[in-house]
Scaffold this motif. Sequence first.
Motif, PDB file in Angstrom:
ATOM      1  N   GLU A 204       0.872  -0.956   0.158  1.00  0.00           N
ATOM      2  CA  GLU A 204       0.199  -0.006   0.060  1.00  0.00           C
ATOM      3  C   GLU A 204       0.988   1.512  -0.030  1.00  0.00           C
ATOM      4  O   GLU A 204       0.462   2.405  -0.313  1.00  0.00           O
ATOM      5  CB  GLU A 204      -1.115  -0.110   0.939  1.00  0.00           C
ATOM      6  CG  GLU A 204      -1.911  -0.981   1.327  1.00  0.00           C
ATOM      7  CD  GLU A 204      -2.711  -1.100   2.526  1.00  0.00           C
ATOM      8  OE1 GLU A 204      -2.707  -0.163   3.284  1.00  0.00           O
ATOM      9  OE2 GLU A 204      -3.208  -2.404   2.975  1.00  0.00           O
ATOM     10  N   VAL A 205       1.994   1.086   0.410  1.00  0.00           N
ATOM     11  CA  VAL A 205       2.988   2.428   0.694  1.00  0.00           C
ATOM     12  C   VAL A 205       4.166   2.287  -0.270  1.00  0.00           C
ATOM     13  O   VAL A 205       4.644   3.365  -0.321  1.00  0.00           O
ATOM     14  CB  VAL A 205       3.269   2.714   2.033  1.00  0.00           C
ATOM     15  CG1 VAL A 205       1.919   2.811   2.957  1.00  0.00           C
ATOM     16  CG2 VAL A 205       3.797   1.420   2.662  1.00  0.00           C
ATOM     17  N   GLU A 274      -1.735   2.756   4.687  1.00  0.00           N
ATOM     18  CA  GLU A 274      -1.918   3.973   3.781  1.00  0.00           C
ATOM     19  C   GLU A 274      -2.449   5.275   4.315  1.00  0.00           C
ATOM     20  O   GLU A 274      -1.743   6.283   4.090  1.00  0.00           O
ATOM     21  CB  GLU A 274      -3.029   3.414   2.534  1.00  0.00           C
ATOM     22  CG  GLU A 274      -3.081   4.627   1.453  1.00  0.00           C
ATOM     23  CD  GLU A 274      -4.188   4.172   0.565  1.00  0.00           C
ATOM     24  OE1 GLU A 274      -4.248   4.617  -0.521  1.00  0.00           O
ATOM     25  OE2 GLU A 274      -4.963   3.177   0.976  1.00  0.00           O
TER      26      GLU A 274
END
Length: 390
Positions: A204-205, A274
Amino acid sequence: MNPLLSAEQAVLGSVLLDPGQLAHLDWLAPDHFYRPVHQALFAALRKHRTDGHPAVATKEPVPLSWVTDAVDEASRHVRGLTAVYAHTLISACPRPEHAPVYGRMVLEGAIQRSVTEHAIRLHQTARADALQGEVEETLHCADVLAGVFGDLARRWGSEPRPVAPATPPSTAPIAPPPVRADQVAEDEQFLLAVLVERPKAMDEVVGWLRPGDFADPAHGQLYRCLGALHHRGEPIDRITVLWEAQRRGLLADGTLTTEQLTAICDGVSPGSAEWLGEQVMRSSVTRTAATSARAIRSLAENEALAPGRLINHALHALGPLDDVRTRWHTANGRPTPTPTAPAPSPDRPPTARVHAALARSTPRPVSPPSARLGSAPTPAVARPPSRGHS
């Protein structure tokens, strides 16, 4: 003696001696002067030229009314200007025909002041946004600053392009404001704990969050360890993270301690990687903007730096902020806005006047050998004699 003050006085003195010099100074504006009294007087002289003052059209010696009328007009907008000071300006001008060169010096000082003022504004905005946990005003201020650089470069007659200085300006890292420092550190620790507990959250990051985005260098190095494990496809847990940190020498040099790692890995609770990553990015945007602003201000305070180089080095100093901004928009799922060139201003100087502003020396044409043998070279341009006051 202050060179900039001398240049401002020389410009005004040249125009008071020879009104025709205003035709070579259309690119110079009143607000380019530092002293308010000089701004008012130059504006008055330009106004009289636009209004068709008799002294502008005559080829006779300049009448005294050219000086007195300019002083009267300027005195309506500023205090302390007298005819005595006007004659002081006249005596401060060595040669009226050198007005474009003196004007270039005034423009150079204006460019340095403008860069400094906008850098201070960016720094203040970034610090204010950091306190509020926002970034929009900071990014807007950075866009304004980039537009100012483009306009100043065109006025100076150069092409704006980022160029790294030979010796980077020395600026200390910017820490989050004390009011927000604890919150920023907590968000970073929470994010790392979530990533250790849920390794799949790295997806997600990892595409937009970088180790340098962490305010705490130790947290950034720990995130680098997580990224390395994720890149190699190896399992992530507190044992593998501890091992990776040891392999990178982070335990030996004191960057991380086993107690720090244990506290992060054991402090697990549900959370969105996130969302936490976006909080880290917010802090990174304002922190990077403040660092860039300080670097630009340091460049502008270097009086030995020519305006063209100053603008190009300042654009280079904005580069890290552009990178963080791009990743910030990626994190928010928004396309990165394309920078647009500032619209041409109606009073932008034509190219010919830009060259006059630069006041570069024009090489004289080379005479053929036969011509050089028999006679001495003649100047390419004959300058009219200066006109005195009657």
